[in-house]
Design a protein around this motif. Sequence first.
Motif, mmCIF file in Angstrom:
data_model
loop_
_atom_site.group_PDB
_atom_site.id
_atom_site.type_symbol
_atom_site.label_atom_id
_atom_site.label_comp_id
_atom_site.label_asym_id
_atom_site.label_seq_id
_atom_site.Cartn_x
_atom_site.Cartn_y
_atom_site.Cartn_z
ATOM 1 N N ILE A 1 -16.584 -30.132 3.597
ATOM 2 C CA ILE A 1 -17.481 -31.078 4.265
ATOM 3 C C ILE A 1 -17.799 -30.518 5.647
ATOM 4 O O ILE A 1 -16.925 -30.367 6.484
ATOM 5 N N LYS A 2 -19.048 -30.179 5.848
ATOM 6 C CA LYS A 2 -19.514 -29.500 7.048
ATOM 7 C C LYS A 2 -19.862 -30.502 8.151
ATOM 8 O O LYS A 2 -19.507 -30.308 9.296
ATOM 9 N N ALA A 3 -20.564 -31.539 7.814
ATOM 10 C CA ALA A 3 -21.006 -32.574 8.757
ATOM 11 C C ALA A 3 -21.451 -33.774 7.927
ATOM 12 O O ALA A 3 -21.223 -33.813 6.725
ATOM 13 N N SER A 4 -22.088 -34.722 8.569
ATOM 14 C CA SER A 4 -22.633 -35.849 7.815
ATOM 15 C C SER A 4 -23.995 -36.221 8.380
ATOM 16 O O SER A 4 -24.329 -35.895 9.513
ATOM 17 N N VAL A 5 -24.772 -36.879 7.568
ATOM 18 C CA VAL A 5 -26.114 -37.293 7.945
ATOM 19 C C VAL A 5 -26.309 -38.738 7.480
ATOM 20 O O VAL A 5 -25.723 -39.157 6.486
ATOM 21 N N VAL B 1 -26.775 -45.274 4.583
ATOM 22 C CA VAL B 1 -25.596 -44.628 4.038
ATOM 23 C C VAL B 1 -25.320 -43.345 4.808
ATOM 24 O O VAL B 1 -26.224 -42.543 5.039
ATOM 25 N N LYS B 2 -24.064 -43.157 5.199
ATOM 26 C CA LYS B 2 -23.625 -41.924 5.847
ATOM 27 C C LYS B 2 -23.157 -40.987 4.733
ATOM 28 O O LYS B 2 -22.193 -41.282 4.022
ATOM 29 N N ILE B 3 -23.863 -39.861 4.561
ATOM 30 C CA ILE B 3 -23.621 -38.942 3.461
ATOM 31 C C ILE B 3 -23.059 -37.627 3.986
ATOM 32 O O ILE B 3 -23.605 -37.065 4.935
ATOM 33 N N PRO B 4 -21.978 -37.120 3.388
ATOM 34 C CA PRO B 4 -21.439 -35.832 3.843
ATOM 35 C C PRO B 4 -22.337 -34.676 3.427
ATOM 36 O O PRO B 4 -22.886 -34.668 2.321
ATOM 37 N N LYS B 5 -22.492 -33.704 4.349
ATOM 38 C CA LYS B 5 -23.173 -32.458 4.005
ATOM 39 C C LYS B 5 -22.110 -31.526 3.440
ATOM 40 O O LYS B 5 -21.052 -31.343 4.031
ATOM 41 N N LEU B 6 -22.374 -30.970 2.311
ATOM 42 C CA LEU B 6 -21.387 -30.123 1.645
ATOM 43 C C LEU B 6 -21.774 -28.665 1.797
ATOM 44 O O LEU B 6 -22.928 -28.300 1.827
#
Length: 76
Positions: A48-52, A70-75
């Motif tokens: 998990i790099k960050a979230s958007v 919705v807070k979605i993880p950047k993979l």
Amino acid sequence: MLEKQFITGIKGVQVTDIFSGEIIEIKGRAEVIKGTFCPHCKSNQFRIKASVKRSFKHALWGQKLVRLEVKIPKLF
């Protein structure tokens, strides 16, 4: 007040807050669930790099507009 358990029908999304006013705002966060894989390489190991935050407008609930954030993880 709306019940959080009623809204959690989206797989992998956990509702954190509900705000009711002119517009009903539902805030939640998405989690990487078992069985998720990369659409490009088909790998099931992620970092998990960050979230958007993503915001979706939904249909009317009663006579109020519903917005889902919705807070979605950047993979990676």
